[in-house]
Design a protein around this motif. Structure first.
Motif, PDB file in Angstrom:
ATOM      1  N   ALA A   2       0.845  -1.174   0.000  1.00 52.64           N
ATOM      2  CA  ALA A   2       0.000   0.000   0.000  1.00 52.64           C
ATOM      3  C   ALA A   2       0.880   1.223   0.000  1.00 52.64           C
ATOM      4  CB  ALA A   2      -0.892  -0.011   1.234  1.00 52.64           C
ATOM      5  N   THR A   4       0.725   5.811  -0.613  1.00 49.89           N
ATOM      6  CA  THR A   4      -0.113   6.992  -0.684  1.00 49.89           C
ATOM      7  C   THR A   4       0.360   7.894  -1.805  1.00 49.89           C
ATOM      8  OG1 THR A   4       1.265   8.181   0.900  1.00 49.89           O
ATOM      9  CG2 THR A   4      -0.554   6.889   1.795  1.00 49.89           C
ATOM     10  N   ASN A  23      -4.537   9.800  -1.842  1.00 50.74           N
ATOM     11  CA  ASN A  23      -5.028   8.563  -2.432  1.00 50.74           C
ATOM     12  C   ASN A  23      -4.294   7.390  -1.809  1.00 50.74           C
ATOM     13  OD1 ASN A  23      -4.689   6.266  -4.489  1.00 50.74           O
ATOM     14  ND2 ASN A  23      -6.393   7.434  -5.321  1.00 50.74           N
ATOM     15  N   HIS A  24      -5.037   6.409  -1.335  1.00 51.31           N
ATOM     16  CA  HIS A  24      -4.438   5.191  -0.754  1.00 51.31           C
ATOM     17  C   HIS A  24      -5.262   4.006  -1.206  1.00 51.31           C
ATOM     18  CE1 HIS A  24      -7.488   6.364   2.233  1.00 51.31           C
ATOM     19  NE2 HIS A  24      -6.787   7.470   2.421  1.00 51.31           N
ATOM     20  N   SER A  25      -5.288   3.806  -2.512  1.00 51.71           N
ATOM     21  CA  SER A  25      -6.222   2.857  -3.120  1.00 51.71           C
ATOM     22  C   SER A  25      -5.943   1.399  -2.753  1.00 51.71           C
ATOM     23  CB  SER A  25      -6.212   3.014  -4.643  1.00 51.71           C
ATOM     24  OG  SER A  25      -4.903   2.812  -5.135  1.00 51.71           O
ATOM     25  N   THR A  26      -4.742   1.078  -2.276  1.00 51.18           N
ATOM     26  CA  THR A  26      -4.423  -0.320  -1.957  1.00 51.18           C
ATOM     27  C   THR A  26      -4.432  -0.591  -0.457  1.00 51.18           C
ATOM     28  OG1 THR A  26      -2.060   0.178  -2.027  1.00 51.18           O
ATOM     29  CG2 THR A  26      -3.077  -0.614  -4.059  1.00 51.18           C
ATOM     30  N   LYS A  52     -12.516   4.338   9.077  1.00 50.05           N
ATOM     31  CA  LYS A  52     -13.493   4.478   8.004  1.00 50.05           C
ATOM     32  C   LYS A  52     -14.526   5.554   8.279  1.00 50.05           C
ATOM     33  CE  LYS A  52     -15.817   0.322   9.741  1.00 50.05           C
ATOM     34  NZ  LYS A  52     -16.299  -1.028   9.371  1.00 50.05           N
ATOM     35  N   ASP A  67     -15.273   3.818   0.175  1.00 48.57           N
ATOM     36  CA  ASP A  67     -14.458   2.687  -0.284  1.00 48.57           C
ATOM     37  C   ASP A  67     -13.055   2.705   0.322  1.00 48.57           C
ATOM     38  OD1 ASP A  67     -13.756   4.040  -3.626  1.00 48.57           O
ATOM     39  OD2 ASP A  67     -13.141   4.684  -1.639  1.00 48.57           O
ATOM     40  N   ARG A  68     -12.759   3.713   1.119  1.00 49.72           N
ATOM     41  CA  ARG A  68     -11.492   3.889   1.839  1.00 49.72           C
ATOM     42  C   ARG A  68     -10.300   4.043   0.915  1.00 49.72           C
ATOM     43  NH1 ARG A  68      -9.519   2.395   6.427  1.00 49.72           N
ATOM     44  NH2 ARG A  68      -8.612   0.479   5.632  1.00 49.72           N
ATOM     45  N   LYS A  69     -10.513   4.342  -0.327  1.00 45.62           N
ATOM     46  CA  LYS A  69      -9.395   4.487  -1.262  1.00 45.62           C
ATOM     47  C   LYS A  69      -8.802   5.880  -1.241  1.00 45.62           C
ATOM     48  CE  LYS A  69     -10.751   0.750  -4.342  1.00 45.62           C
ATOM     49  NZ  LYS A  69     -11.027   0.349  -5.739  1.00 45.62           N
ATOM     50  N   SER A  70      -9.443   6.796  -0.601  1.00 48.89           N
ATOM     51  CA  SER A  70      -8.880   8.138  -0.509  1.00 48.89           C
ATOM     52  C   SER A  70      -9.399   8.839   0.734  1.00 48.89           C
ATOM     53  CB  SER A  70      -9.199   8.962  -1.755  1.00 48.89           C
ATOM     54  OG  SER A  70     -10.580   9.185  -1.848  1.00 48.89           O
TER      55      SER A  70
END
Lengths: 111, 115
Positions: A2, A4, A23-26, A52, A67-70
């Motif tokens: 992961a 950022t 952005n932390h998409s993973t 979250k 979706d916690r991706k960002s």
């Protein structure tokens, strides 16, 4: 791993809200997002963290997408003393403990 | 209320010399960390200690050793300094265990130059 992604730099007028995206998409499902800032070459200063739900403290608010991706760090009324490099951090445990600081966003607050 | 204290603040070493960077915290925190920061870059984790008596490697442990002497103190040793270890070193501590980065307090850094 992961990681950022943050803008390299941003400007903000004094007294206005500063919105710093990350952005932390993973990111994995049970990992928190942490925000720190570094003024000049001092040691980093903790700002806020969240999983979250949106979080707020005396320094800032943290908005995390569903979706916690960002996420977005909000400084509601920026002052000149908020000029700093802001780091969005995720903690990775798979394959060994790491904290991914990244290069951060340099925020310039202008009078 | 000192928080996290690092010594020394500045140091110049010759290649091959050894030295120990000291870190102490007075907040009764469980977790302690050593980071390095190279010019224009973010911090990279060298070692951490999730609790007294335990230490683990971070991202960039090669060339370093650590000791968690007690709950207060966490030292970083360079056995044979190299120019690539020129950096600013930060120690941090957090009351939360398991190496979490929640609400960590950082020291003011040690600026190390290896010539």
């Amino acid at each position: 791993d992961a990681k950022t992604t943050q803008p390299t730099s941003m400007d903000c007028a004094e007294g206005r809200a500063a919105n710093l995206p990350c952005n932390h998409s993973t990111i994995s499902g049970n990992e928190y997002v942490y925000w720190y800032r570094q003024i000049h070459s001092q040691g980093p200063q903790y700002i806020i963290h969240g999983l979250k739900n949106n979080e707020t403290n005396e320094m800032a608010s943290l908005i995390i997408t569903e979706d916690r991706k960002s996420s977005t760090l909000i400084l509601p009324h920026a002052t000149l003393r908020d000029t700093a490099v802001y780091y969005c951090i995720v903690r990775v445990t798979a394959g060994g403990f790491k904290t991914i600081f990244g290069a951060g966003t340099r925020l310039f607050v202008k009078a | 209320n000192a928080g996290v204290t690092q010594t020394p603040k500045f140091q110049v070493l010759k290649t091959g010399q050894s030295m120990t960077l000291q870190c102490a915290q007075d907040m009764n925190h469980n977790s302690m960390y050593w980071y390095r920061q190279d010019p224009g870059m973010g911090l990279r984790l060298i070692y951490y200690s999730a609790s007294e008596g335990t230490t683990d490697k971070g991202e960039v442990p090669n060339g370093y050793n650590v000791s968690r002497l007690n709950k207060r103190e966490f030292s970083l040793r360079l056995e044979s300094a190299a120019p690539s270890q020129t950096s600013v070193y930060f120690c941090a501590s957090s009351e939360f265990g398991e190496g979490t980065m929640a609400e960590a307090f950082f020291g003011q850094g040690t600026r190390l130059t290896v010539v």
